[in-house]
Design an enzyme around this catalytic site. Structure first.
Site: not given
Length: 577
Positions: A154, A214-216, A286, A304, A347
């Protein structure tokens, strides 16, 4: 992204490709780091000092922060392009990169030089008037890269004569702004454990601030500060505390609606499990933090918990996930937090950047505030000093069956896991007192599945969220009055919106759509005044700047992996004839 399986559940084939062999996509571009010089940087380019970074909100020549200023308002103070003449806006150049993949970059512009990033961590320096390339940097990716929602970047941060970029293999890299040569790089976290970087960093008082994706993947989120000169780590604030992450066992969300939690069952789970799950509880950051220069406070939102949908393995409120957090700039010390969705199993995390503005209190008094647009579809307005929630807006998108718990068969609830407002940054116009938010409407079902921690760099959702093919998906650009919470106007789009918004003192709001349309609206009324077909998804936030007295609007058109919008490789720059 901001958290994100969105793209997972919606486009499983893309997900498998990105996760199974992330380095295979665009491998030719990312395996060998190099800086290629095409032309010397012009002598007019000068280093950026702290005073210039502090005054960016009133500078109509440059665009020095990814979100325009430390306040993240994405408001450009120039008026040359305005409601009366925007219909004459035309492209003056199109710059093509070598990476045909999703673009979410917000270019930085200084002294007529534009710095552009692409997926897989390329950086370009080009002439902001002609598109002439000065240099091109290609990051040498490490052996492991794990990212949930596309290989995006970004933007860079600029300070002095240096640029700073976070990479998919979780490094922070400092480049010489004039040459593109690497000055230093620091490892932020271990990509083998699921960490990666897509956010634009923030540089302030010699510190480079950066969070983590990396929240997932069962990571433990953070915001870190590095020394801008040496790359040395100065402090770390963990978005998941090692003690107390169970919180206060809240049963309602920020709007007072019942989340249907079984607190007794959760407390029993905690007693049986213990409290060491904080090490894999997620909590990615993020988007670029906001910085209050008067109080030396940093404000950001946290994504999340992990796993996304299977909450039984993580009893409690799961602090500080789904929260707005304030910390001290000098030390990283916690000041306060406000949690929007305790124990999130949908989520619907906090992803879009926090914005610092003055807000009207419940007594009508103007005070320093901080606002945030959630995937819930609300804009939240807070007291900046304490975090107290002053008000929340009308829902910008449909909300149905809130908060129906996920089931093994799949339960329908709106909003879907993408939002509301995803990572897309809002813009705020101090003249209209309106905040402009890009929304998605994607009806989904939430399916939960018992899933133990699978180990580092493996996707950990604890189920799936799936779009409902028979239901219409669309987007909505909404203007919210932050003093009343009322939606002043909105503009419905054919496709869910992701990418961000720009507002200008010319009374304009700019926003793009996945079908390639880039549009300008009347900031007060929402009337569409201009549009241009860019040829690929416009899923990045636009910026504006001025060179030799002429105003330009720039936006990236590269599509979006997360929502599978048409890919491209260009930045388009517009001006009046």
């Amino acid at each position: 992204m901001p958290t994100s399986p969105r793209y997972f559940a919606v486009f499983v084939p893309l997900l498998v490709a990105a996760l199974a062999s992330p380095a295979s996509r665009g491998a030719d571009e990312v395996q060998n780091a190099a800086t290629t010089t095409s032309a010397p940087m012009p002598s007019t380019f000068q280093p950026v000092d702290q005073a210039q970074l502090d005054g960016a909100s009133s500078n109509s020549s440059d665009w020095l922060h990814s979100n325009g200023s430390y306040a993240n308002t994405r408001f450009y103070p120039g008026t040359q392009i305005n409601k009366s003449n925007v219909s004459k806006l035309r492209p003056v150049f199109i710059f093509q990169t070598s990476v045909n993949e999703s673009m979410e970059t917000a270019p930085i512009v200084k002294n007529g030089v534009m710095f552009i990033t692409t997926s897989f961590n390329h950086v370009y320096a080009v002439d902001a008037v002609t598109g002439k390339e000065f240099w091109h940097y290609k990051h040498k990716m490490g052996p492991v890269t794990t990212f949930c929602c596309g290989p995006n970047n970004r933007g860079v941060a600029i300070s002095g004569d240096r640029l700073y970029i976070g990479t998919l293999d979780s490094k922070l890299v400092a480049l010489d702004a004039k040459t593109g040569n690497v000055l230093w790089q620091s490892q932020i976290a271990d990509p083998d454990q699921g960490y990666s970087e897509t956010m634009a960093p923030v540089v302030v008082d010699g510190k480079v601030l950066i969070g983590t994706n990396g929240g997932e993947y069962g990571i433990r989120g953070f915001v870190k500060a590095f020394d801008a000169n040496s790359g040395q780590l100065l402090w770390t604030f963990y978005t998941i505390p090692d003690k107390g992450q169970e919180g206060v066992w809240a049963t309602k969300d920020a709007t007072g609606r019942d989340e249907h939690r079984d607190i007794d069952a959760e407390k029993k789970q905690l007693a049986e499990k213990g409290g060491d799950f904080y090490k894999t509880l997620g909590g990615g950051v993020w988007m670029a933090p906001a910085v209050d220069r008067k109080t030396h406070m940093v404000y950001f939102v946290v994504g999340n918990p992990s796993p996304d949908l299977y909450g039984a393995i993580r009893p409690g409120d799961n602090l500080y996930t789904d929260s707005l957090v304030a910390i001290d700039l000098e030390t990283g010390q916690y000041k306060w937090h406000y949690q929007y969705v305790p124990h999130d199993v949908w989520d619907l995390d906090a992803a879009s950047a926090a914005i610092l503005i003055d807000v009207r209190d419940t007594n009508g008094k103007m005070i320093p505030g901080v606002i945030h647009a959630g995937k819930t579809g609300h804009v939240y307005v807070h007291d900046r000093a304490t975090g107290r929630l002053i008000r929340y807006s009308q829902a910008m998108i449909p909300q149905e069956n809130m908060w129906t718990l996920p089931t093994p068969q799949g339960a329908r609830m709106l909003p879907g896991a993408n939002g509301g407002v995803e990572w897309s940054p809002m813009a705020f116009d101090p003249q209209t007192r309106l905040a402009y938010a890009a929304n998605l409407h994607q009806p989904m079902t939430y399916q939960v599945e018992e899933t133990p921690y699978p180990g580092g760099s493996k996707l950990w959702l604890g189920g799936a969220f799936k779009v409902i093919p028979s239901e219409e998906q669309w987007g909505k650009l909404s203007a919210v009055n932050v003093d009343t919470g009322k939606v002043a106007w909105d503009f419905k789009t054919a496709q869910p919106l992701i990418g961000g918004v720009l507002a200008t003192a010319g009374g304009l709001v700019f926003n793009g759509e996945g079908n390639g349309l880039f549009r300008a609206f009347d900031a007060s009324t929402g009337k569409k005044l201009w549009e241009f077909q860019c040829g690929a998804g416009v899923n990045a936030p636009a910026v504006s700047y001025s060179v030799h007295g002429k105003q330009y609007i720039a936006v990236a058109a590269g599509g979006n992996t997360q929502l599978d919008y048409k890919r491209g490789n260009t930045v388009l720059v517009f001006a009046l004839p």
